[in-house]
Structures are given as C-alpha cells and as structure tokens.
Design a protein around this motif. Structure first.
Motif, PDB file in Angstrom:
ATOM      1  N   ILE A  59       0.841  -1.196   0.000  1.00 54.51           N
ATOM      2  CA  ILE A  59       0.000   0.000   0.000  1.00 54.51           C
ATOM      3  C   ILE A  59       0.884   1.257   0.000  1.00 54.51           C
ATOM      4  N   GLY A  60       1.947   1.222   0.815  1.00 54.54           N
ATOM      5  CA  GLY A  60       2.854   2.371   0.879  1.00 54.54           C
ATOM      6  C   GLY A  60       3.542   2.621  -0.452  1.00 54.54           C
ATOM      7  N   VAL A  61       4.031   1.555  -1.070  1.00 57.33           N
ATOM      8  CA  VAL A  61       4.712   1.674  -2.365  1.00 57.33           C
ATOM      9  C   VAL A  61       3.726   2.185  -3.423  1.00 57.33           C
TER      10      VAL A  61
ATOM     11  N   PHE B 116       1.159   6.243  -7.006  1.00 52.95           N
ATOM     12  CA  PHE B 116      -0.112   6.880  -7.401  1.00 52.95           C
ATOM     13  C   PHE B 116      -0.100   8.377  -7.100  1.00 52.95           C
ATOM     14  N   SER B 117       0.765   8.805  -6.158  1.00 57.99           N
ATOM     15  CA  SER B 117       0.827  10.224  -5.801  1.00 57.99           C
ATOM     16  C   SER B 117       1.655  11.018  -6.792  1.00 57.99           C
ATOM     17  N   ARG B 118       2.714  10.361  -7.294  1.00 56.29           N
ATOM     18  CA  ARG B 118       3.708  11.081  -8.096  1.00 56.29           C
ATOM     19  C   ARG B 118       3.320  11.228  -9.558  1.00 56.29           C
TER      20      ARG B 118
ATOM     21  N   GLY C  54       0.655  15.507  -5.162  1.00 56.17           N
ATOM     22  CA  GLY C  54       0.170  16.369  -6.243  1.00 56.17           C
ATOM     23  C   GLY C  54      -0.579  15.719  -7.399  1.00 56.17           C
ATOM     24  N   PRO C  55       0.118  14.969  -8.272  1.00 66.59           N
ATOM     25  CA  PRO C  55      -0.576  14.454  -9.452  1.00 66.59           C
ATOM     26  C   PRO C  55      -1.738  13.510  -9.113  1.00 66.59           C
ATOM     27  N   GLY C  56      -1.567  12.677  -8.073  1.00 59.26           N
ATOM     28  CA  GLY C  56      -2.648  11.777  -7.688  1.00 59.26           C
ATOM     29  C   GLY C  56      -3.841  12.543  -7.137  1.00 59.26           C
TER      30      GLY C  56
END
Lengths: 242, 242
Positions: free
Chosen positions: B19-21, B26-28, B103-105
């Motif tokens: 989940i962390g990975v 998914f965030s970047r 940001g992007p996620g």
C-alpha cells in the motif's frame, strides 16, 4: 390537446424533441432512475423508435447534458454596461433559475454520482466527455467575468480568485439544493458579495489586485451590492476589531 | 542497503508495504499511468505475488486512497487552544504539505478524472466508494472546524460558510498545483483570510452570524491573521468607497 392526427416529424426534429423530453426527466430525478421506457412514453413513441434515434440511454443523456450546458453558458451572457455588482447579481439569478429547473440532475452530475445513467460500468471516454462539458461551462463563466472586467491577460492571483469563486458558486448551489434552508435570493446576493470579498482578501496583500478592486468599485452606485457590503463590513470590522 | 538476505514478511506487513509503495507511485504520477508491474518492481516482488495480496490494481488503489484519506483527516487535528486564526493557518500548512506530497494523484482524483486507475470501464460501486472516501475527508474537516468554534448545532448559514469554504480550499489547492504560479505560503494565509471574509459576508446580513464573527475575533491577537486582515480591509474599504 391532441387532434387525433399524429404529424410525422423529421429526423432532426424528432431528435430535438427526444432530447427535450429526456432533459426534463433527467433534471427532475436522479438520471440513473430514469428509464428509456419512461422517455419513450413521455415522448409518445415506442421504445424501439427511441433506439432508432439514439443508440442508448448514454447517448441521449449526453445530448441532454450538452443542451443543458449550452443553456447555462448562455445565461452567463450579460450586456457589458452598468455597475458590475448589478450585472453579476442578474447572472446569479439566472444561475439559480437553472439550478432550480434542473435540481436533482444538477446535483447528481456535480456530485460525481450518476453522471452517466447506465446501469453497468461507465467508460472512461464517457466520463471524459461529461467532465469536458462541465469544464466548458466553467470556462464560459470565467471568460465572461474577464470580459466584464475588461481584462485580457489576467494575473495569476485574479485567475485564482475567479476560478475558485466559480467553484464556491457551484458548492453554494449544491448545498442550497440539499434542503433549501436559506432563501435563494439571499444566496444570489451573497455570491456577489463573496466575489467582492475574495477579491478584497487578495487585494489586501497585493497592489495589482488592490488597483483592480478600486477599478471594480469605482463605478458602483451607493445603493449597489458592492458598496452596501463595504459599508457593512467597515462597520462590522470597527465593532469587531479587538 | 540490502544485506543479501530477504526477510520473509507477514501477510499484513506485506500488504501495508505494498500500500505504501503504491501510494507513493499513485501520488507522483496520474494513477492511470501506474502499472502493477511497476508497483511489483518498486516493492521488489513479482507481479503474481502482488495479485496474491490484492486482487487487482483497483483494490490496491482503493487501499492507497484509504490510507491517504486517513492521513489527510489526521492532519486536520489541532489542539483547541490559542487564537483560531493561528490554528487554522497551521492546518492549512499541513493541508498544502499533503497536496504537495500527493500532487498528481490528488489532482487526478479531485478532477474526477482517473479516480480508479483501471484501463477498462469503472464500476458504479468503485466510484461510490471513491466518492465516499472524499466526502469522509470533507466531513472530517467540517467536524473539526465546528469543534474549534465550539458549536454543536450550527445554523444553516454557518454550515454553508464552512462547507463552501472547504470546496474553496480544494479548488485553491488544485489551481495552485496547476503551474504553482503563486507561493503556497501566500495561499495558506489567503485561505485563512477567505474563511474570515466569507464569514464576514454572511455576518454583514445576519445577526446570528455577526455574533459568531465577534466571538471568533474576540481572542485574536493584534498580530494574528484575522486582525491583520480586518485592518487592511477597513483601510482598503475606506480608500475604495465611492
């Protein structure tokens, strides 16, 4: 008032009639609760004939959404003369007219809920088309405000104020629809005041925005919504300052 | 720093690591651009092993979104003492930290775009779950603000101000992400000011809201964000009034 004689409609005329009937139904209830059978019945034609003009409920929904989007964007148009506050107030009245006419459909669409009223999963393309229509209406609102301010190349702080105020107007309308606990006339005026207030916050810390605010207020009549607000805020501020 | 010895992780530990990975990836980038292969590779395990822990990319995305939602809701928590303006400013800093980290996620999710990064169509249930997570975070923000104002049963006008300000904060963050043309520190302070300004607009026309505004401002220090704004607005209003 039926004469007993059903005139044969042309293809485009029939399509436009179906879009109108569908928009009326999609507006009055959450779109995913509206069936093709119901649309056919309301239009006075058979279900297969609906499919002759539209391949499915999705394409009919998208055509109805396109018509509603064009309608809303049209309501933003306002002659560019007279005080700015009064102009914005007239647009807010027409915006709330639209929201009232399309309440449940507007809510469902803007809450990212049943934007596409198919029962199964919805395609990425259909969602993109729906989002593009919504963004088109937001852009139309943005362009109109810039045109009224007579600004072609807005600074980033003004763009932020306008675009974030547009989202404030959307959420204010959605919250109003959810119970209608505040009279809409009050919210129409409040949104005009909110626009001035958000501009003023930005102007309090940026000279370019302060110049813009002064230009906005320059031609406001003393009985206009902007001047009334400034007077009340100055008085409230004087009472509240520690 | 690998020791050459791979310790076997327990099931829950491995799930949490994945989940962390996934959240990081998914965030970047926009989540629909992230593949299971990439997640497997970043976690240092095989693609089939990822599927052993999560049935597909959707369930992994939802788990990552749940973690991010809990994280964001946690950042709203703030001790209930000291001036209100300073408390809200600290929360706004943590909110922008979150927005910057994801940001992007965050953009993709909030723009109603690739909220569910499957390549095919997405199910109504998955969209409902995503919307429920977003609404849960909004509700957490709303509850926190009421708690800080020490109000249990808010009047409709206050509920409107708080909820519409939350949507203003979201759109301000999204507009900031799109080019970062204004320093985020400025927007953090601006959102605190916007909250006061929207409350003041409501207070200018409603006695209950005016009382509330006075209570809010009562304990503000003269160098706090609220008092600073009031002073600047009074001065700007005095200059701008026709």
């Amino acid at each position: 008032m039926t004469t007993g004689v059903r005139r044969r409609m042309g293809v485009e005329e029939r399509r436009q009639q179906l879009i109108g009937v569908a928009l009326e139904l999609f507006s009055r209830r959450s779109p995913d609760e509206v069936s093709i059978d119901e649309i056919a019945s309301a239009a006075g034609i058979s279900r297969p004939l609906v499919y002759h003009y539209f391949p499915g409920k999705l394409s009919l929904y998208e055509a109805a959404l396109k018509r509603a989007s064009d309608d809303l964007a049209g309501r933003f148009l306002e002659p560019q003369d007279g005080p700015l506050g009064a102009r914005l107030l007239r647009v807010m009245r027409r915006f709330f007219d639209f929201v009232e006419e399309h309440g449940p459909g507007f809510s469902a669409l803007m809450r990212g809920g049943p934007a596409v009223p198919a029962d199964g999963p919805r395609s990425r393309d259909a969602m993109s088309r729906t989002n593009a229509l919504i963004d088109g209406v937001r852009q139309a609102a943005y362009d109109q405000i810039l045109a009224h301010l007579r600004i072609e190349d807005p600074p980033a702080r003004l763009e932020l104020v306008i675009r974030s105020w547009i989202s404030l107007a959307e959420s204010t309308a959605l919250i109003w629809l959810d119970g209608r606990r505040i009279p809409r006339q009050e919210l129409e005026a409040q949104l005009v005041h909110d626009f001035a207030a958000l501009t003023a916050v930005s102007a309090a810390y940026d000279e370019e925005m302060a110049d813009l605010l002064r230009t906005m207020l320059k031609d406001e009549p003393t009985d206009g919504p902007f001047t009334d607000l400034v007077g009340r805020l100055v008085s409230l501020g004087a009472q509240s300052a520690p």
